[in-house]
Write an enzyme that holds these catalytic residues in place. Structure first.
Site, PDB file in Angstrom:
ATOM      1  N   TYR A 156      -8.822  40.024  -3.325  1.00  0.00           N
ATOM      2  CA  TYR A 156     -10.061  39.303  -3.621  1.00  0.00           C
ATOM      3  C   TYR A 156      -9.887  37.815  -3.337  1.00  0.00           C
ATOM      4  O   TYR A 156     -10.657  37.219  -2.583  1.00  0.00           O
ATOM      5  CB  TYR A 156     -10.421  39.538  -5.082  1.00  0.00           C
ATOM      6  CG  TYR A 156     -11.727  38.915  -5.544  1.00  0.00           C
ATOM      7  CD1 TYR A 156     -12.948  39.413  -5.108  1.00  0.00           C
ATOM      8  CD2 TYR A 156     -11.731  37.843  -6.443  1.00  0.00           C
ATOM      9  CE1 TYR A 156     -14.145  38.856  -5.549  1.00  0.00           C
ATOM     10  CE2 TYR A 156     -12.918  37.288  -6.894  1.00  0.00           C
ATOM     11  CZ  TYR A 156     -14.132  37.795  -6.451  1.00  0.00           C
ATOM     12  OH  TYR A 156     -15.314  37.242  -6.898  1.00  0.00           O
ATOM     13  N   ASN A 192     -16.907  32.403 -13.804  1.00  0.00           N
ATOM     14  CA  ASN A 192     -17.314  33.610 -14.562  1.00  0.00           C
ATOM     15  C   ASN A 192     -18.787  33.582 -14.972  1.00  0.00           C
ATOM     16  O   ASN A 192     -19.190  32.725 -15.754  1.00  0.00           O
ATOM     17  CB  ASN A 192     -16.454  33.783 -15.813  1.00  0.00           C
ATOM     18  CG  ASN A 192     -15.002  34.029 -15.478  1.00  0.00           C
ATOM     19  OD1 ASN A 192     -14.351  33.143 -14.922  1.00  0.00           O
ATOM     20  ND2 ASN A 192     -14.497  35.198 -15.789  1.00  0.00           N
TER      21      ASN A 192
HETATM   22  P1  NAD Z   1     -21.525  43.029  -8.164  1.00  0.00           P
HETATM   23  O1  NAD Z   1     -20.372  43.933  -7.955  1.00  0.00           O
HETATM   24  O2  NAD Z   1     -22.533  43.396  -9.185  1.00  0.00           O
HETATM   25  O3  NAD Z   1     -22.304  42.783  -6.808  1.00  0.00           O
HETATM   26  C1  NAD Z   1     -21.739  42.917  -5.532  1.00  0.00           C
HETATM   27  C2  NAD Z   1     -22.687  43.717  -4.670  1.00  0.00           C
HETATM   28  O4  NAD Z   1     -22.145  43.825  -3.350  1.00  0.00           O
HETATM   29  C3  NAD Z   1     -22.864  45.164  -5.191  1.00  0.00           C
HETATM   30  O5  NAD Z   1     -24.228  45.489  -5.187  1.00  0.00           O
HETATM   31  C4  NAD Z   1     -22.084  45.998  -4.176  1.00  0.00           C
HETATM   32  O6  NAD Z   1     -22.571  47.306  -4.052  1.00  0.00           O
HETATM   33  C5  NAD Z   1     -22.258  45.173  -2.905  1.00  0.00           C
HETATM   34  N1  NAD Z   1     -21.212  45.417  -1.909  1.00  0.00           N
HETATM   35  C6  NAD Z   1     -19.859  45.474  -2.102  1.00  0.00           C
HETATM   36  N2  NAD Z   1     -19.247  45.701  -0.946  1.00  0.00           N
HETATM   37  C7  NAD Z   1     -20.217  45.771   0.014  1.00  0.00           C
HETATM   38  C8  NAD Z   1     -20.206  45.986   1.422  1.00  0.00           C
HETATM   39  N3  NAD Z   1     -19.063  46.191   2.094  1.00  0.00           N
HETATM   40  N4  NAD Z   1     -21.388  46.002   2.079  1.00  0.00           N
HETATM   41  C9  NAD Z   1     -22.557  45.823   1.413  1.00  0.00           C
HETATM   42  N5  NAD Z   1     -22.632  45.619   0.097  1.00  0.00           N
HETATM   43  C10 NAD Z   1     -21.474  45.586  -0.598  1.00  0.00           C
HETATM   44  O7  NAD Z   1     -20.918  41.584  -8.480  1.00  0.00           O
HETATM   45  P2  NAD Z   1     -21.625  40.203  -8.802  1.00  0.00           P
HETATM   46  O8  NAD Z   1     -21.027  39.700 -10.041  1.00  0.00           O
HETATM   47  O9  NAD Z   1     -23.095  40.309  -8.678  1.00  0.00           O
HETATM   48  O10 NAD Z   1     -21.056  39.295  -7.613  1.00  0.00           O
HETATM   49  C11 NAD Z   1     -21.832  38.901  -6.510  1.00  0.00           C
HETATM   50  C12 NAD Z   1     -21.036  37.916  -5.666  1.00  0.00           C
HETATM   51  O11 NAD Z   1     -20.728  36.763  -6.444  1.00  0.00           O
HETATM   52  C13 NAD Z   1     -19.712  38.470  -5.158  1.00  0.00           C
HETATM   53  O12 NAD Z   1     -19.503  38.027  -3.850  1.00  0.00           O
HETATM   54  C14 NAD Z   1     -18.691  37.854  -6.090  1.00  0.00           C
HETATM   55  O13 NAD Z   1     -17.443  37.728  -5.480  1.00  0.00           O
HETATM   56  C15 NAD Z   1     -19.338  36.518  -6.398  1.00  0.00           C
HETATM   57  N6  NAD Z   1     -18.847  35.982  -7.690  1.00  0.00           N
HETATM   58  C16 NAD Z   1     -19.236  36.523  -8.865  1.00  0.00           C
HETATM   59  C17 NAD Z   1     -18.739  36.024 -10.070  1.00  0.00           C
HETATM   60  C18 NAD Z   1     -19.133  36.578 -11.409  1.00  0.00           C
HETATM   61  O14 NAD Z   1     -18.580  36.141 -12.416  1.00  0.00           O
HETATM   62  N7  NAD Z   1     -20.069  37.483 -11.521  1.00  0.00           N
HETATM   63  C19 NAD Z   1     -17.826  34.957 -10.036  1.00  0.00           C
HETATM   64  C20 NAD Z   1     -17.430  34.449  -8.813  1.00  0.00           C
HETATM   65  C21 NAD Z   1     -17.959  34.954  -7.643  1.00  0.00           C
HETATM   66  N1  UDP Z   2      -9.917  40.665 -20.576  1.00  0.00           N
HETATM   67  C1  UDP Z   2      -9.602  41.155 -21.844  1.00  0.00           C
HETATM   68  N2  UDP Z   2     -10.104  42.363 -22.217  1.00  0.00           N
HETATM   69  C2  UDP Z   2     -10.897  43.100 -21.401  1.00  0.00           C
HETATM   70  C3  UDP Z   2     -11.231  42.605 -20.126  1.00  0.00           C
HETATM   71  C4  UDP Z   2     -10.713  41.377 -19.729  1.00  0.00           C
HETATM   72  O1  UDP Z   2      -8.896  40.505 -22.614  1.00  0.00           O
HETATM   73  O2  UDP Z   2     -11.314  44.200 -21.832  1.00  0.00           O
HETATM   74  C5  UDP Z   2      -9.398  39.344 -20.191  1.00  0.00           C
HETATM   75  C6  UDP Z   2      -8.715  39.299 -18.835  1.00  0.00           C
HETATM   76  O3  UDP Z   2      -7.351  39.646 -18.945  1.00  0.00           O
HETATM   77  C7  UDP Z   2      -8.927  37.857 -18.434  1.00  0.00           C
HETATM   78  C8  UDP Z   2     -10.280  37.502 -19.061  1.00  0.00           C
HETATM   79  O4  UDP Z   2     -10.502  38.459 -20.076  1.00  0.00           O
HETATM   80  O5  UDP Z   2      -7.938  37.045 -19.002  1.00  0.00           O
HETATM   81  C9  UDP Z   2     -11.432  37.524 -18.069  1.00  0.00           C
HETATM   82  O6  UDP Z   2     -11.388  38.761 -17.383  1.00  0.00           O
HETATM   83  P1  UDP Z   2     -12.485  39.202 -16.315  1.00  0.00           P
HETATM   84  O7  UDP Z   2     -11.983  40.436 -15.679  1.00  0.00           O
HETATM   85  O8  UDP Z   2     -13.823  39.238 -16.957  1.00  0.00           O
HETATM   86  O9  UDP Z   2     -12.570  37.999 -15.285  1.00  0.00           O
HETATM   87  P2  UDP Z   2     -11.466  37.160 -14.463  1.00  0.00           P
HETATM   88  O10 UDP Z   2     -10.099  37.437 -14.987  1.00  0.00           O
HETATM   89  O11 UDP Z   2     -11.638  37.593 -13.056  1.00  0.00           O
HETATM   90  O12 UDP Z   2     -11.874  35.772 -14.726  1.00  0.00           O
END
Ligand code: NAD
Ligand code: UDP
Length: 321
Positions: A143, A172
């Site tokens: 990732y 996040n």
């Molecule tokens: P999510 O998993 O709900 O959404 C991702 C979407 O992309 C899903 O609908 C999935 O089916 C689609 N997808 C995955 N692979 C694909 C492919 N090869 N072709 C077409 N579609 C595909 O996650 P999200 O939280 O909505 O994240 C959306 C974007 O934001 C992602 O790029 C993620 O990396 C980025 N992001 C999210 C967070 C967060 O905290 N939610 C933080 C940082 C970055």
């Molecule tokens: N985490 C946790 N319990 C859970 C899921 C996640 O303690 O059931 C912790 C995880 O180890 C991390 C933080 O919560 O330290 C955030 O995790 P998440 O997967 O949501 O996001 P990211 O690590 O990618 O920021």
């Protein structure tokens, strides 16, 4: 405007589609439904300005649009580690395909990058000029490194081909429509609390995260997309209020009035110890900052998961483990 949203059936993508439609745009959502759900955009299907297309961004796609939001990519550790090779392909080939499209049609393209490009940061809070501390062969690298190469591609298309790019490092983000089984901390804790299961804290729970409610992010993404052309980013978007994971667990217990117990499990490798965005750049250039604080956002998210459980809708979600 005509706007393409890749990952449009996902958590953030589905909210973005709805918001862009409400602002009077025509929206095309692409998704392969790996983690996204048709049900997330079901309520938009009758809108004549909305179209949902099953497509994998690792394959080329041709369309004429004014703007592209490139969100397609699994975002939670469980989901992106399920098939690490595919995760890299989605980030890298997806970026190449969408940048190629943007170049051909002259569209502005925004990349959903991530705070994970900073890895386990040694600089706190994280500023955009920090290069990060990423293990290239760790369990999170498919990732992290995929997203880092995507940023590299975005900037090379900008320098070589003058593509209008926008790179946002999202911290996040949580809210309604998160996948109930994606293993992220907010969805896990809320589901566990509502179902009366133990709350699983990984490690000692002293690691920190800064949680941003999805509506604040949408505001930022749209401001960035339509902001000054020369402001390409990368720009951090997140809520600078930092909490330990233990504090988050306590808050969820309070707000759900749950009797669940806290249990401690092994900390996954390369789990960042601290994370908090410096958002000075977004404030200065976009006049953006988050408004919704954790208690308020958690209440809305808890309400969503409660309805999902009571409505018997959990069977529709796949466990990718
Ligand atoms: P999510 O998993 O709900 O959404 C991702 C979407 O992309 C899903 O609908 C999935 O089916 C689609 N997808 C995955 N692979 C694909 C492919 N090869 N072709 C077409 N579609 C595909 O996650 P999200 O939280 O909505 O994240 C959306 C974007 O934001 C992602 O790029 C993620 O990396 C980025 N992001 C999210 C967070 C967060 O905290 N939610 C933080 C940082 C970055
Ligand atoms: N985490 C946790 N319990 C859970 C899921 C996640 O303690 O059931 C912790 C995880 O180890 C991390 C933080 O919560 O330290 C955030 O995790 P998440 O997967 O949501 O996001 P990211 O690590 O990618 O920021």
């Amino acid at each position: 405007m005509k706007i393409l949203v890749t990952g449009g059936a996902g958590f953030i993508g589905s909210h973005l589609c709805e918001r862009l439609l409400n602002e009077g745009n025509e929206v095309i959502a692409l998704d392969n439904y790996f983690t996204g759900q048709k049900s997330n955009v079901h309520h938009l299907m009758d809108n004549k300005n909305f179209e949902l297309i099953r497509h994998d961004v690792t394959m080329p796609f041709f369309i004429e649009v004014d703007q592209i939001y490139n969100l397609a990519c699994p975002a939670s550790p469980i989901h992106y580690q399920y098939n690490g090779i595919k995760t890299v392909k989605t980030s890298v080939m997806g970026a190449i395909n969408m940048l190629g499209l943007a170049k051909r049609i002259g569209a502005t393209i925004l990349q959903a990058s991530t705070s994970e490009v900073y890895g386990d940061p040694t600089v706190h809070p994280q500023v955009e000029s920090y290069w990060g501390n990423v293990n290239p062969i760790g369990i999170r690298s498919c990732y992290d490194e995929g997203k880092r190469v995507a940023e590299t591609l975005f900037f090379n298309y900008y320098w070589q081909n003058q593509v209008d790019i926008k790179v946002v490092r999202i911290f996040n983000t949580y809210g309604p429509k998160m996948h109930p089984y994606d293993g992220r901390v907010v969805s896990n804790f809320i589901m566990q609390a509502l179902e009366g299961k133990d709350i699983t804290i990984y490690g000692d729970g002293n690691q920190t995260r800064s949680f941003q409610y999805v509506d604040d992010l949408l505001e930022g993404l749209i401001k960035m997309m339509n902001g000054p052309k020369e402001f390409t980013g990368p720009v951090n978007m997140g809520n600078p209020n930092e909490f330990t994971i233990k504090e988050l667990a306590q808050k969820v217990l309070e707000l759900t009035a749950s009797q669940s117990k806290l249990i401690f499990k092994e900390l996954p490798s390369d789990d960042p110890m601290q994370r908090k965005p410096d958002i000075t750049l977004a404030k200065t250039n976009l006049n953006w900052e988050p408004k919704i604080q954790l208690n308020e956002g958690l209440k809305k998210t808890i309400h969503y998961f409660d309805e999902l459980i009571k409505g018997g809708k959990l069977d529709a979600y796949t466990h990718h483990r």
